[in-house]
Scaffold this active site. Structure first.
Site, PDB file in Angstrom:
ATOM      1  N   GLU A 211       0.829  -1.214   0.000  1.00 27.85           N
ATOM      2  CA  GLU A 211       0.000   0.000   0.000  1.00 27.85           C
ATOM      3  C   GLU A 211       0.864   1.265   0.000  1.00 27.85           C
ATOM      4  OE1 GLU A 211      -3.152  -0.180  -0.486  1.00 27.85           O
ATOM      5  OE2 GLU A 211      -3.451  -2.301  -0.086  1.00 27.85           O
TER       6      GLU A 211
ATOM      7  N   ASN B 267       1.180   3.913  -3.135  1.00 20.22           N
ATOM      8  CA  ASN B 267       0.832   5.331  -2.948  1.00 20.22           C
ATOM      9  C   ASN B 267       1.952   6.262  -3.416  1.00 20.22           C
ATOM     10  OD1 ASN B 267      -1.695   4.849  -1.974  1.00 20.22           O
ATOM     11  ND2 ASN B 267      -1.221   5.277   0.179  1.00 20.22           N
TER      12      ASN B 267
ATOM     13  N   ARG C 225     -10.011   4.803  -7.289  1.00 23.01           N
ATOM     14  CA  ARG C 225      -9.416   4.048  -6.187  1.00 23.01           C
ATOM     15  C   ARG C 225     -10.350   3.979  -4.986  1.00 23.01           C
ATOM     16  NH1 ARG C 225      -4.412   2.427  -6.655  1.00 23.01           N
ATOM     17  NH2 ARG C 225      -4.144   2.430  -4.412  1.00 23.01           N
TER      18      ARG C 225
HETATM   19  N1  LIG Z   1       2.791   9.060  -1.012  1.00 28.65           N
HETATM   20  C1  LIG Z   1       1.756   9.919  -1.229  1.00 28.65           C
HETATM   21  N2  LIG Z   1       1.946  11.078  -1.891  1.00 28.65           N
HETATM   22  C2  LIG Z   1       0.928  11.934  -2.124  1.00 28.65           C
HETATM   23  N3  LIG Z   1      -0.343  11.696  -1.725  1.00 28.65           N
HETATM   24  C3  LIG Z   1      -0.607  10.554  -1.061  1.00 28.65           C
HETATM   25  C4  LIG Z   1       0.415   9.615  -0.781  1.00 28.65           C
HETATM   26  N4  LIG Z   1      -0.141   8.574  -0.107  1.00 28.65           N
HETATM   27  C5  LIG Z   1      -1.446   8.875   0.025  1.00 28.65           C
HETATM   28  N5  LIG Z   1      -1.742  10.064  -0.543  1.00 28.65           N
HETATM   29  C6  LIG Z   1      -3.063  10.734  -0.572  1.00 28.65           C
HETATM   30  O1  LIG Z   1      -3.882  10.123   0.408  1.00 28.65           O
HETATM   31  C7  LIG Z   1      -5.078   9.602  -0.178  1.00 28.65           C
HETATM   32  C8  LIG Z   1      -5.549   8.358   0.545  1.00 28.65           C
HETATM   33  O2  LIG Z   1      -4.618   7.313   0.373  1.00 28.65           O
HETATM   34  P1  LIG Z   1      -5.087   5.799   0.547  1.00 28.65           P
HETATM   35  O3  LIG Z   1      -5.808   5.648   1.833  1.00 28.65           O
HETATM   36  O4  LIG Z   1      -3.885   4.926   0.340  1.00 28.65           O
HETATM   37  O5  LIG Z   1      -6.141   5.566  -0.615  1.00 28.65           O
HETATM   38  P2  LIG Z   1      -5.986   5.466  -2.196  1.00 28.65           P
HETATM   39  O6  LIG Z   1      -4.554   5.101  -2.528  1.00 28.65           O
HETATM   40  O7  LIG Z   1      -6.939   4.394  -2.580  1.00 28.65           O
HETATM   41  O8  LIG Z   1      -6.361   6.810  -2.759  1.00 28.65           O
HETATM   42  C9  LIG Z   1      -4.714   9.373  -1.626  1.00 28.65           C
HETATM   43  O9  LIG Z   1      -5.846   9.378  -2.472  1.00 28.65           O
HETATM   44  C10 LIG Z   1      -3.777  10.555  -1.903  1.00 28.65           C
HETATM   45  O10 LIG Z   1      -4.500  11.731  -2.169  1.00 28.65           O
END
Ligand SMILES: Nc1ncnc2c1ncn2[C@@H]1O[C@H](COP(=O)(O)OP(=O)(O)O)[C@@H](O)[C@H]1O
Ligand SMILES: Nc1ncnc2c1ncn2[C@@H]1O[C@H](COP(=O)(O)OP(=O)(O)O)[C@@H](O)[C@H]1O
Lengths: 117, 152, 152, 117
Positions: free
Chosen positions: B58, B62, B115
């Site tokens: 995960e 991300n 997503r």
């Molecule tokens: N490494 C990252 N860099 C930038 N934004 C991130 C990062 N990780 C998460 N995010 C932000 O946080 C939100 C939620 O992440 P997550 O719970 O993993 O759900 P998803 O990947 O399904 O969108 C993402 O949609 C994104 O906007």
């Protein structure tokens, strides 16, 4: 990574290996193509050969389910090992889907009791 | 960003590694395998190893899709440290960062309609703790910890 | 030491990684697993993967026992690069270095009577080429290359 | 990683898993202890469960063989898959050792034709 089988209006998608970002686009395209080509009402995913799945893989599955659900389609699951079951349970997929013990059971339930094609 | 700092009370560091790779989708699996092979030294259960692999998957996904917007030009760093019977895993990118970390960590929040918004939830359920340090334009660092159960 | 420089004619770099870990015996397996998981992207044969694992095992073991004299305080770096259908693997330590590289690479030469002196031979038979850059007090860098056979 | 079986003056050592630097010391100590405790003339290594071996692992085996060879002992090998066979061949171990198809065959050859204990 994906073997498709259409029986009547049920699409059975057998997934294989690690279902993550690496294969997500190809999987999405393969499923969309099948949904475009056949007249599919219900979707069944067979997880027996899945060694790993994460939220990206689940997203591809749920996205395709949304498409059939809009037309009243149902989501069936096969071959859940404890590892995959935990991930499906945690993401809420188990609540909206029906689990079957075999392909035949799935086809019988979803094709409304008719014999499988 | 400053390097990951590891400390967990007075437990001595038993082993550690640092892995850097470009933001290519094929490297999510590399990250899972490296963390699992490393953690195997503590003789975890199969479920514990699956949890680590899930959490790493995960966080690295991300970094690739949100942090670097699917561009393969970014670099991702994973650091893992074994302290006694516990592991700390730090996944870091130099990507676009997160404006509102609390909102990003809410269940089903995603900036991408395709997503699920469950990535952080998965990390939190797989690990004992998840800390996110991020700011727009400064990249994102996710630090996750897990204590392994008593040995069999 | 200067960082590993990778170039292999005009072939573009498809992927790469850099892995750093302390000189602990348990990390030899981590290095093998990481290189194998990385190289798997090129769809090598089982024999080709075994060759890579064997070569990495020899080079990392040498860094631990010869480079750092079995002290766990040293750091070892592995860099791997995929160029087209070939891999380059660089294993580097900051240990005591080798006085006479040509002599060290001779079959059955070992500075340790308990050992076989076959490590470099194994590397050379598993890989297409092995280059060693070392000097006393400056550490050792082993650069190995292998081209994978035509795909099945 | 090591299961030992002594039959008469033959020691059968079953190796398990990845035989590298991580396990070398423990393996060496286990074998030396057995050679100290029993009156062993010949050494047989069973590689069936070995998934990996490198020159460090081979060094431990050959070091123990040197000890029995000094007293006229022989080295037997069992369970060689292609991967392990390549490493043994390349290191010259195959030339000095005898390969057997089974424990019984090894015991019969090394115990001089007597029935296995
Ligand atoms: N490494 C990252 N860099 C930038 N934004 C991130 C990062 N990780 C998460 N995010 C932000 O946080 C939100 C939620 O992440 P997550 O719970 O993993 O759900 P998803 O990947 O399904 O969108 C993402 O949609 C994104 O906007
Ligand atoms: N990383 C290293 N640092 C210092 N010396 C090394 C290193 N690698 C190899 N050597 C020297 O080269 C010799 C030959 O190495 P090798 O062929 O691998 O055989 P072995 O490890 O069995 O001694 C070693 O005995 C050692 O003296």
């Amino acid at each position: 990574m994906l073997v498709l089988d259409a029986a009547g209006d049920v699409l059975i998608a057998q997934l294989n290996g690690e279902i993550d970002l690496k294969v997500a686009d190809e999987l999405r395209r393969g499923l969309e193509r099948a949904l475009d080509s056949y007249s599919i009402r219900h979707l069944v995913f067979d997880f027996e050969k899945v060694s790993f799945i994460d939220s990206t893989g689940l997203g591809v599955i749920l996205g395709r389910y949304k498409r059939v659900a809009a037309a009243g389609g149902r989501l069936g699951l096969l071959g859940l090992c404890p590892k995959v079951r935990r991930v499906l349970e945690f993401s809420g997929v188990l609540r909206i889907a029906e689990e079957f013990a075999s392909r035949n059971e799935a086809l019988q339930a979803l094709m409304g009791g008719e014999a499988s094609a | 960003m400053k390097p990951c700092r590891h400390s967990w009370g007075v437990k001595p560091v038993l082993n550690r590694f640092r892995l850097e790779f470009p933001s290519l989708p094929g490297n999510v699996g590399l990250a899972r395998v490296a963390v699992a092979a490393f953690a195997a030294q503590l003789d975890p259960t199969v479920e514990e190893l699956d949890d680590l692999k899930g959490a790493v998957s995960e966080a690295v996904t991300n970094a690739i899709i949100h942090g670097y917007g699917n561009s393969p030009e970014g670099m991702i760093t994973i650091e893992a440290v074994l302290f006694g019977d516990a592991i700390e895993i730090c996944v870091e990118d130099g990507g676009k960062g997160i404006e509102d970390v609390n909102r990003a960590m809410e269940a089903e929040f995603s900036s991408d309609p395709e997503r699920l918004g469950l990535g952080f939830n998965f990390m939190r359920s797989f690990m004992d703790s998840v800390q996110v340090d991020s700011a727009p334009g400064r990249g994102t660092r996710v630090v996750m910890r897990k204590q392994f159960g008593p040995r069999h």
